[in-house]
Scaffold this motif. Structure first.
Motif, mmCIF file in Angstrom:
data_model
loop_
_atom_site.group_PDB
_atom_site.id
_atom_site.type_symbol
_atom_site.label_atom_id
_atom_site.label_comp_id
_atom_site.label_asym_id
_atom_site.label_seq_id
_atom_site.Cartn_x
_atom_site.Cartn_y
_atom_site.Cartn_z
ATOM 1 N N THR A 29 0.755 -1.352 -0.285
ATOM 2 C CA THR A 29 -0.219 0.018 0.053
ATOM 3 C C THR A 29 0.467 1.315 0.261
ATOM 4 O O THR A 29 2.030 1.567 0.613
ATOM 5 C CB THR A 29 -0.760 0.447 0.701
ATOM 6 O OG1 THR A 29 -0.122 0.572 2.429
ATOM 7 C CG2 THR A 29 -1.664 -1.297 1.401
ATOM 8 N N VAL A 30 0.423 2.382 -0.472
ATOM 9 C CA VAL A 30 1.161 3.584 -0.558
ATOM 10 C C VAL A 30 0.111 4.871 -0.387
ATOM 11 O O VAL A 30 -0.492 4.779 -0.714
ATOM 12 C CB VAL A 30 1.723 3.783 -2.647
ATOM 13 C CG1 VAL A 30 1.804 4.811 -2.779
ATOM 14 C CG2 VAL A 30 2.888 2.763 -2.372
ATOM 15 N N SER A 31 0.696 5.492 0.744
ATOM 16 C CA SER A 31 0.148 6.336 1.159
ATOM 17 C C SER A 31 0.180 7.801 1.148
ATOM 18 O O SER A 31 1.630 8.021 0.329
ATOM 19 C CB SER A 31 -0.080 6.248 3.037
ATOM 20 O OG SER A 31 0.105 7.387 3.327
ATOM 21 N N LYS A 32 -0.680 8.638 0.070
ATOM 22 C CA LYS A 32 -0.670 9.563 -0.172
ATOM 23 C C LYS A 32 0.415 10.637 0.285
ATOM 24 O O LYS A 32 1.500 11.152 -0.068
ATOM 25 C CB LYS A 32 -2.098 10.421 -0.756
ATOM 26 C CG LYS A 32 -3.176 9.604 -2.147
ATOM 27 C CD LYS A 32 -4.597 10.264 -2.356
ATOM 28 C CE LYS A 32 -4.952 9.358 -3.367
ATOM 29 N NZ LYS A 32 -5.906 9.921 -3.147
ATOM 30 N N THR A 35 4.005 9.523 0.110
ATOM 31 C CA THR A 35 4.417 9.732 -0.820
ATOM 32 C C THR A 35 5.225 11.738 -0.564
ATOM 33 O O THR A 35 5.612 11.768 -1.486
ATOM 34 C CB THR A 35 3.623 9.981 -2.323
ATOM 35 O OG1 THR A 35 2.971 8.622 -2.044
ATOM 36 C CG2 THR A 35 3.372 10.140 -3.582
ATOM 37 N N VAL A 36 4.649 12.047 -0.285
ATOM 38 C CA VAL A 36 4.751 13.936 -0.234
ATOM 39 C C VAL A 36 5.850 13.677 0.692
ATOM 40 O O VAL A 36 6.695 14.526 0.343
ATOM 41 C CB VAL A 36 2.982 14.369 0.546
ATOM 42 C CG1 VAL A 36 3.688 15.721 0.905
ATOM 43 C CG2 VAL A 36 2.197 14.198 -0.531
ATOM 44 N N VAL A 37 6.000 12.970 1.778
ATOM 45 C CA VAL A 37 6.880 13.365 3.276
ATOM 46 C C VAL A 37 8.382 12.878 2.185
ATOM 47 O O VAL A 37 9.300 13.585 2.472
ATOM 48 C CB VAL A 37 6.810 12.082 4.408
ATOM 49 C CG1 VAL A 37 7.757 12.257 5.222
ATOM 50 C CG2 VAL A 37 5.114 12.390 5.183
ATOM 51 N N ALA A 60 6.450 8.086 13.019
ATOM 52 C CA ALA A 60 6.769 8.649 11.877
ATOM 53 C C ALA A 60 6.254 7.838 10.478
ATOM 54 O O ALA A 60 5.649 8.066 9.774
ATOM 55 C CB ALA A 60 7.543 9.313 11.623
ATOM 56 N N GLN A 61 7.102 6.659 10.707
ATOM 57 C CA GLN A 61 7.577 5.441 9.878
ATOM 58 C C GLN A 61 5.922 4.875 9.700
ATOM 59 O O GLN A 61 5.510 4.764 8.563
ATOM 60 C CB GLN A 61 8.207 4.350 10.245
ATOM 61 C CG GLN A 61 8.761 3.446 9.587
ATOM 62 C CD GLN A 61 9.056 3.650 7.991
ATOM 63 O OE1 GLN A 61 10.251 4.912 8.520
ATOM 64 N NE2 GLN A 61 8.599 4.339 6.603
ATOM 65 N N PHE A 62 5.113 5.027 10.933
ATOM 66 C CA PHE A 62 4.078 3.880 10.916
ATOM 67 C C PHE A 62 2.990 5.050 10.097
ATOM 68 O O PHE A 62 2.353 4.685 9.026
ATOM 69 C CB PHE A 62 3.174 3.933 12.139
ATOM 70 C CG PHE A 62 3.322 2.425 12.522
ATOM 71 C CD1 PHE A 62 3.782 1.977 11.813
ATOM 72 C CD2 PHE A 62 3.933 2.332 14.144
ATOM 73 C CE1 PHE A 62 4.264 0.005 12.888
ATOM 74 C CE2 PHE A 62 4.386 1.584 14.339
ATOM 75 C CZ PHE A 62 4.439 -0.180 14.101
ATOM 76 N N ILE A 63 3.358 6.624 9.821
ATOM 77 C CA ILE A 63 2.105 7.571 9.427
ATOM 78 C C ILE A 63 2.694 6.891 8.057
ATOM 79 O O ILE A 63 2.126 7.407 7.158
ATOM 80 C CB ILE A 63 2.497 9.019 10.062
ATOM 81 C CG1 ILE A 63 1.456 9.000 11.782
ATOM 82 C CG2 ILE A 63 1.692 9.630 8.588
ATOM 83 C CD1 ILE A 63 1.824 10.280 12.300
ATOM 84 N N ILE A 64 4.025 7.561 7.608
ATOM 85 C CA ILE A 64 4.721 7.486 5.999
ATOM 86 C C ILE A 64 4.668 6.038 5.263
ATOM 87 O O ILE A 64 3.577 6.380 4.345
ATOM 88 C CB ILE A 64 6.231 7.135 6.206
ATOM 89 C CG1 ILE A 64 6.454 9.054 6.760
ATOM 90 C CG2 ILE A 64 6.355 6.691 4.732
ATOM 91 C CD1 ILE A 64 7.785 8.429 6.892
ATOM 92 N N ASP A 65 3.882 4.774 6.201
ATOM 93 C CA ASP A 65 3.774 3.388 5.725
ATOM 94 C C ASP A 65 2.487 2.915 5.843
ATOM 95 O O ASP A 65 1.398 2.525 4.747
ATOM 96 C CB ASP A 65 4.462 2.344 6.551
ATOM 97 C CG ASP A 65 5.801 2.369 6.336
ATOM 98 O OD1 ASP A 65 5.993 3.032 5.137
ATOM 99 O OD2 ASP A 65 6.103 1.651 6.827
ATOM 100 N N GLY A 66 1.078 4.925 5.711
ATOM 101 C CA GLY A 66 -0.229 4.702 5.692
ATOM 102 C C GLY A 66 -0.878 3.589 6.538
ATOM 103 O O GLY A 66 -1.919 3.520 6.435
ATOM 104 N N LYS A 67 0.149 3.038 7.948
ATOM 105 C CA LYS A 67 -0.809 2.169 9.313
ATOM 106 C C LYS A 67 -0.944 2.940 10.200
ATOM 107 O O LYS A 67 -2.496 2.123 10.665
ATOM 108 C CB LYS A 67 1.153 0.987 9.360
ATOM 109 C CG LYS A 67 1.030 0.254 8.620
ATOM 110 C CD LYS A 67 2.231 -0.504 9.051
ATOM 111 C CE LYS A 67 2.948 -1.299 8.290
ATOM 112 N NZ LYS A 67 4.278 -2.271 8.480
#
Length: 84
Positions: A29-32, A35-37, A60-67
């Motif tokens: 999964t790719v979080s929008k 992608t911006v970060v 922060a990594q969880f947020i970037i990964d979309g989890k």
């Protein structure tokens, strides 16, 4: 337990305990927001987001990964970097 990376047919695969697991773009999964970060901070995006928003690097990594959904601090840090 042995962990190695191999390259076959252009797609990386992961070998864990003699079992090969294929990675594909469809299954990840790719979080929008992620992608911006990654566009703003291509080198160590989680560390940069964590320092600017007061989060832990793991959070922060969880947020970037979309989890996890981005919180207000993370959104404000990205917004400030874009307009700044």
């Amino acid at each position: 337990m042995v962990c190695e990376s191999q390259q076959r047919n252009g797609l990386p695969s992961i070998v864990v305990a003699r079992t090969s697991v294929r990675r594909s773009i469809e299954t990840e999964t790719v979080s929008k927001f992620g992608t911006v970060v990654r566009a703003l901070w291509p080198i160590k995006p989680a560390l940069n987001l964590a320092q600017r928003s007061g989060l832990t690097e793991r959070g922060a990594q969880f947020i970037i990964d979309g989890k996890r959904k981005p919180n207000a601090r993370a959104a404000l840090a990205v917004y400030a970097e874009i307009i700044g």
